[in-house]
Design an enzyme around this catalytic site. Structure first.
Site, PDB file in Angstrom:
ATOM      1  N   ASN A   1       0.161  42.820  24.624  1.00  0.00           N
ATOM      2  CA  ASN A   1      -1.041  42.302  23.986  1.00  0.00           C
ATOM      3  C   ASN A   1      -1.209  40.837  24.365  1.00  0.00           C
ATOM      4  OD1 ASN A   1      -2.431  41.032  21.340  1.00  0.00           O
ATOM      5  ND2 ASN A   1      -2.934  43.206  21.476  1.00  0.00           N
TER       6      ASN A   1
ATOM      7  N   GLU B   1      10.265  52.298  22.800  1.00  0.00           N
ATOM      8  CA  GLU B   1      11.011  53.080  21.810  1.00  0.00           C
ATOM      9  C   GLU B   1      10.211  53.213  20.517  1.00  0.00           C
ATOM     10  OE1 GLU B   1      11.930  50.431  23.570  1.00  0.00           O
ATOM     11  OE2 GLU B   1      14.077  50.102  23.456  1.00  0.00           O
TER      12      GLU B   1
HETATM   13  N1  THU Z   1      10.589  46.212  25.925  1.00  0.00           N
HETATM   14  C1  THU Z   1      10.617  47.509  25.515  1.00  0.00           C
HETATM   15  O1  THU Z   1       9.658  48.270  25.682  1.00  0.00           O
HETATM   16  N2  THU Z   1      11.743  47.957  24.896  1.00  0.00           N
HETATM   17  C2  THU Z   1      12.836  47.183  24.640  1.00  0.00           C
HETATM   18  O2  THU Z   1      13.706  47.594  23.882  1.00  0.00           O
HETATM   19  C3  THU Z   1      12.961  45.877  25.304  1.00  0.00           C
HETATM   20  C4  THU Z   1      11.672  45.270  25.743  1.00  0.00           C
HETATM   21  C5  THU Z   1       9.364  45.720  26.559  1.00  0.00           C
HETATM   22  C6  THU Z   1       8.585  44.741  25.730  1.00  0.00           C
HETATM   23  C7  THU Z   1       7.796  43.992  26.777  1.00  0.00           C
HETATM   24  O3  THU Z   1       6.589  44.695  27.039  1.00  0.00           O
HETATM   25  C8  THU Z   1       8.661  44.051  28.023  1.00  0.00           C
HETATM   26  O4  THU Z   1       9.653  45.037  27.768  1.00  0.00           O
HETATM   27  C9  THU Z   1       9.336  42.739  28.363  1.00  0.00           C
HETATM   28  O5  THU Z   1      10.014  42.246  27.260  1.00  0.00           O
END
Ligand code: THU
Length: 130
Positions: free
Chosen positions: A45, A55
């Protein structure tokens, strides 16, 4: 459901990731006790703090469809390093599935497996409020 198949679903879920800011696509696949799989991707966003991790996308899809019992989760990023679930995701998953098995993967399909209880020791859960 094999670990490899669950990981395939997580790898595939990355295709819908909305990541204009980090460029780091993440996919997750959450297996229910009765064998259903809910997949999720990260959704970023412009107000960065509102970003939703893969997750949690998978988890909220499942809970909003009436599923609350989970046995395994696979999560994978777009990197040669393992995609460790962030603290917020560990906490959100712990609410519903403290005994979850978490398969943490790399984009080359290598993975390691940990109990959620090892990733979030002494977690705060519903019983903590009793
Ligand atoms: N991210 C996830 O989708 N899951 C996690 O557990 C760690 C981080 C994503 C959030 C963000 O869009 C990108 O990874 C970089 O932090």
């Amino acid at each position: 459901m094999t670990d490899e198949k669950l990981l395939e679903l997580a790898l595939d879920a990355r295709k819908n990731a909305y990541v204009p800011y980090s460029g780091y696509a993440v996919g997750a696949a959450l297996l229910t006790e009765d064998g259903k799989v809910f997949a999720g991707c990260n959704i970023e966003n412009a107000a960065y703090g509102n970003t939703l991790c893969a997750e949690r996308t998978a988890l909220v899809k499942a809970v909003s469809e009436g599923c609350r019992k989970f046995t395994r989760l696979a999560v994978v990023g777009n990197s040669t390093d393992y995609c460790w679930p962030c603290g917020v995701c560990r906490q959100m998953l712990y609410e519903f599935a403290p005994d979850l098995e978490v398969l943490v993967a790399r984009k080359d399909h290598q993975f390691v497996k940990f109990p959620l209880r090892a990733l979030l020791p002494h977690g705060f859960g519903p019983e903590s409020l009793d």
